[in-house]
Design a protein around this motif. Sequence first.
Motif, PDB file in Angstrom:
ATOM      1  N   SER A  57       0.948  22.510 -15.296  1.00  0.00           N
ATOM      2  CA  SER A  57      -0.312  22.006 -14.829  1.00  0.00           C
ATOM      3  C   SER A  57      -0.912  20.941 -15.344  1.00  0.00           C
ATOM      4  O   SER A  57      -1.926  20.200 -15.108  1.00  0.00           O
ATOM      5  CB  SER A  57      -1.532  23.272 -14.649  1.00  0.00           C
ATOM      6  N   ASP A  58      -0.373  20.577 -16.805  1.00  0.00           N
ATOM      7  CA  ASP A  58      -0.684  19.426 -17.455  1.00  0.00           C
ATOM      8  C   ASP A  58      -0.251  18.223 -16.739  1.00  0.00           C
ATOM      9  O   ASP A  58      -0.711  16.927 -17.169  1.00  0.00           O
ATOM     10  CB  ASP A  58       0.046  19.496 -18.871  1.00  0.00           C
ATOM     11  N   ILE A  59       0.818  18.310 -15.920  1.00  0.00           N
ATOM     12  CA  ILE A  59       1.161  17.134 -15.237  1.00  0.00           C
ATOM     13  C   ILE A  59       0.850  17.194 -13.459  1.00  0.00           C
ATOM     14  O   ILE A  59       1.342  18.316 -13.049  1.00  0.00           O
ATOM     15  CB  ILE A  59       2.597  17.016 -15.304  1.00  0.00           C
ATOM     16  N   ASN A  60       0.078  16.442 -13.011  1.00  0.00           N
ATOM     17  CA  ASN A  60       0.068  16.272 -11.621  1.00  0.00           C
ATOM     18  C   ASN A  60       0.604  15.274 -10.963  1.00  0.00           C
ATOM     19  O   ASN A  60       0.535  14.109 -11.083  1.00  0.00           O
ATOM     20  CB  ASN A  60      -1.715  16.477 -11.269  1.00  0.00           C
ATOM     21  N   VAL A  61       1.208  15.594  -9.705  1.00  0.00           N
ATOM     22  CA  VAL A  61       1.651  14.443  -8.950  1.00  0.00           C
ATOM     23  C   VAL A  61       0.817  14.387  -7.610  1.00  0.00           C
ATOM     24  O   VAL A  61       0.408  15.306  -6.912  1.00  0.00           O
ATOM     25  CB  VAL A  61       2.948  14.527  -8.480  1.00  0.00           C
ATOM     26  N   THR A  62       0.220  13.278  -7.164  1.00  0.00           N
ATOM     27  CA  THR A  62      -0.632  13.217  -5.942  1.00  0.00           C
ATOM     28  C   THR A  62       0.016  11.843  -5.110  1.00  0.00           C
ATOM     29  O   THR A  62       0.745  11.250  -5.636  1.00  0.00           O
ATOM     30  CB  THR A  62      -1.932  12.876  -5.842  1.00  0.00           C
ATOM     31  N   ASN A  63      -0.296  11.989  -4.003  1.00  0.00           N
ATOM     32  CA  ASN A  63       0.141  10.952  -3.017  1.00  0.00           C
ATOM     33  C   ASN A  63       1.483  10.677  -2.901  1.00  0.00           C
ATOM     34  O   ASN A  63       2.022   9.403  -2.859  1.00  0.00           O
ATOM     35  CB  ASN A  63      -0.668   9.668  -3.580  1.00  0.00           C
ATOM     36  N   ALA A  64       2.299  11.566  -3.150  1.00  0.00           N
ATOM     37  CA  ALA A  64       3.909  11.377  -2.937  1.00  0.00           C
ATOM     38  C   ALA A  64       4.312  10.979  -1.524  1.00  0.00           C
ATOM     39  O   ALA A  64       4.047  11.770  -0.465  1.00  0.00           O
ATOM     40  CB  ALA A  64       4.536  12.600  -3.159  1.00  0.00           C
ATOM     41  N   PHE A  65       4.988   9.699  -1.259  1.00  0.00           N
ATOM     42  CA  PHE A  65       5.374   9.428   0.039  1.00  0.00           C
ATOM     43  C   PHE A  65       6.874   8.613  -0.128  1.00  0.00           C
ATOM     44  O   PHE A  65       7.100   7.953  -1.145  1.00  0.00           O
ATOM     45  CB  PHE A  65       4.509   8.699   0.818  1.00  0.00           C
ATOM     46  N   PHE A  66       7.336   8.131   1.104  1.00  0.00           N
ATOM     47  CA  PHE A  66       8.618   7.277   0.832  1.00  0.00           C
ATOM     48  C   PHE A  66       8.495   6.746   2.311  1.00  0.00           C
ATOM     49  O   PHE A  66       8.060   7.277   3.466  1.00  0.00           O
ATOM     50  CB  PHE A  66       9.944   8.040   0.521  1.00  0.00           C
ATOM     51  N   TYR A  67       9.097   5.427   2.389  1.00  0.00           N
ATOM     52  CA  TYR A  67       9.141   4.859   3.736  1.00  0.00           C
ATOM     53  C   TYR A  67      10.508   5.307   4.465  1.00  0.00           C
ATOM     54  O   TYR A  67      11.558   5.356   3.761  1.00  0.00           O
ATOM     55  CB  TYR A  67       9.251   3.295   3.515  1.00  0.00           C
ATOM     56  N   VAL A  68      10.117   5.407   5.929  1.00  0.00           N
ATOM     57  CA  VAL A  68      11.293   5.731   6.788  1.00  0.00           C
ATOM     58  C   VAL A  68      12.327   4.352   6.500  1.00  0.00           C
ATOM     59  O   VAL A  68      11.961   3.138   6.492  1.00  0.00           O
ATOM     60  CB  VAL A  68      11.043   6.083   8.006  1.00  0.00           C
ATOM     61  N   PRO A  69      13.723   4.686   6.253  1.00  0.00           N
ATOM     62  CA  PRO A  69      14.592   3.693   6.285  1.00  0.00           C
ATOM     63  C   PRO A  69      14.630   3.006   7.544  1.00  0.00           C
ATOM     64  O   PRO A  69      14.395   3.628   8.873  1.00  0.00           O
ATOM     65  CB  PRO A  69      16.077   4.185   6.078  1.00  0.00           C
ATOM     66  N   LEU A  70      14.693   1.663   7.676  1.00  0.00           N
ATOM     67  CA  LEU A  70      14.881   0.833   8.856  1.00  0.00           C
ATOM     68  C   LEU A  70      16.007   0.773   9.147  1.00  0.00           C
ATOM     69  O   LEU A  70      17.239   0.769   8.699  1.00  0.00           O
ATOM     70  CB  LEU A  70      14.333  -0.663   8.399  1.00  0.00           C
ATOM     71  N   GLY A  71      16.227   0.700  10.684  1.00  0.00           N
ATOM     72  CA  GLY A  71      17.343   0.720  11.285  1.00  0.00           C
ATOM     73  C   GLY A  71      18.644   1.718  10.909  1.00  0.00           C
ATOM     74  O   GLY A  71      18.295   3.062  10.835  1.00  0.00           O
ATOM     75  N   THR A  72      19.877   1.415  10.602  1.00  0.00           N
ATOM     76  CA  THR A  72      20.971   2.304  10.016  1.00  0.00           C
ATOM     77  C   THR A  72      20.929   2.385   8.621  1.00  0.00           C
ATOM     78  O   THR A  72      21.811   3.071   8.045  1.00  0.00           O
ATOM     79  CB  THR A  72      22.260   1.838  10.533  1.00  0.00           C
ATOM     80  N   SER A  73      19.939   1.715   7.806  1.00  0.00           N
ATOM     81  CA  SER A  73      19.853   1.999   6.517  1.00  0.00           C
ATOM     82  C   SER A  73      19.547   3.302   5.852  1.00  0.00           C
ATOM     83  O   SER A  73      19.089   4.043   6.493  1.00  0.00           O
ATOM     84  CB  SER A  73      18.712   1.046   5.861  1.00  0.00           C
ATOM     85  N   LYS A  74      20.315   3.710   4.705  1.00  0.00           N
ATOM     86  CA  LYS A  74      20.330   5.001   4.161  1.00  0.00           C
ATOM     87  C   LYS A  74      19.624   4.897   2.819  1.00  0.00           C
ATOM     88  O   LYS A  74      19.725   5.704   1.782  1.00  0.00           O
ATOM     89  CB  LYS A  74      21.725   5.568   3.805  1.00  0.00           C
ATOM     90  N   THR A  75      18.877   3.675   2.800  1.00  0.00           N
ATOM     91  CA  THR A  75      17.945   3.438   1.467  1.00  0.00           C
ATOM     92  C   THR A  75      16.533   3.340   1.703  1.00  0.00           C
ATOM     93  O   THR A  75      16.246   2.547   2.419  1.00  0.00           O
ATOM     94  CB  THR A  75      18.629   2.178   0.717  1.00  0.00           C
ATOM     95  N   THR A  76      15.823   3.860   0.714  1.00  0.00           N
ATOM     96  CA  THR A  76      14.203   3.782   0.784  1.00  0.00           C
ATOM     97  C   THR A  76      13.738   3.862  -0.537  1.00  0.00           C
ATOM     98  O   THR A  76      14.416   3.744  -1.375  1.00  0.00           O
ATOM     99  CB  THR A  76      13.895   4.897   1.904  1.00  0.00           C
ATOM    100  N   MET A  77      12.550   3.693  -0.549  1.00  0.00           N
ATOM    101  CA  MET A  77      11.740   3.921  -1.880  1.00  0.00           C
ATOM    102  C   MET A  77      10.499   4.996  -1.738  1.00  0.00           C
ATOM    103  O   MET A  77      10.032   5.129  -0.769  1.00  0.00           O
ATOM    104  CB  MET A  77      10.910   2.539  -2.139  1.00  0.00           C
ATOM    105  N   ALA A  78      10.467   5.641  -2.903  1.00  0.00           N
ATOM    106  CA  ALA A  78       9.405   6.692  -2.833  1.00  0.00           C
ATOM    107  C   ALA A  78       8.302   6.065  -3.751  1.00  0.00           C
ATOM    108  O   ALA A  78       8.729   5.571  -4.911  1.00  0.00           O
ATOM    109  CB  ALA A  78       9.842   8.073  -3.222  1.00  0.00           C
ATOM    110  N   PHE A  79       7.147   6.498  -3.699  1.00  0.00           N
ATOM    111  CA  PHE A  79       6.020   6.536  -4.584  1.00  0.00           C
ATOM    112  C   PHE A  79       5.008   7.511  -4.760  1.00  0.00           C
ATOM    113  O   PHE A  79       5.024   8.392  -3.899  1.00  0.00           O
ATOM    114  CB  PHE A  79       4.996   5.325  -3.786  1.00  0.00           C
ATOM    115  N   PHE A  80       4.442   7.643  -5.692  1.00  0.00           N
ATOM    116  CA  PHE A  80       3.531   8.904  -6.189  1.00  0.00           C
ATOM    117  C   PHE A  80       2.535   8.440  -7.275  1.00  0.00           C
ATOM    118  O   PHE A  80       3.070   7.424  -8.037  1.00  0.00           O
ATOM    119  CB  PHE A  80       4.236  10.140  -6.218  1.00  0.00           C
ATOM    120  N   THR A  81       1.854   9.197  -7.256  1.00  0.00           N
ATOM    121  CA  THR A  81       0.813   8.972  -8.533  1.00  0.00           C
ATOM    122  C   THR A  81       0.886  10.187  -9.681  1.00  0.00           C
ATOM    123  O   THR A  81       1.116  11.261  -8.964  1.00  0.00           O
ATOM    124  CB  THR A  81      -0.696   8.715  -8.251  1.00  0.00           C
TER     125      THR A  81
END
Length: 143
Positions: free
Chosen positions: A29-53
């Motif tokens: 509970s000392d560590i909190n993660v919020t707003n976790a999301f990632f972008y849907v890969p475009l087209g046939t790509s299998k690569t994406t990026m994730a973000f969070f606070t």
Amino acid sequence: MNKLLKSLALVMMIFSGAQAASAADANTSDINVTNAFFYVPLGTSKTTMAFFTITNNSNKDISITGVSSSFAKQIRLMPEATLLIPAHQSVALKSSGRYVEINDLKAKLSTGDELHLLVSLSNGQKLQLVARAKSAYDQVHGH
């Protein structure tokens, strides 16, 4: 009577396990993660990026030392392999700075899908978080 004792013993084991789990959760509970999301890969790509606070409410600096997922073959922090979260501060991963690069996704993901990530910390803790898929086209673009 024997069945009653076995049932009582089982309930006691479950209860003691629940107490142990609660004690472990108190440490995270000392560590909190919020707003976790990632972008849907475009087209046939299998690569994406994730973000969070990530927020460190503890009295000690903690670093993210790794990120993994059973849904991808390779995940890494970018641009460096570790990320320091100073005591009593938050760090936001965002496209213009630090982010999580996800390569070789094992399935096609769509807007709203979930990606389960396991974040390893320098203090030995592991945080499980769920990032939701967003379309890059859903973002507000300024011209």
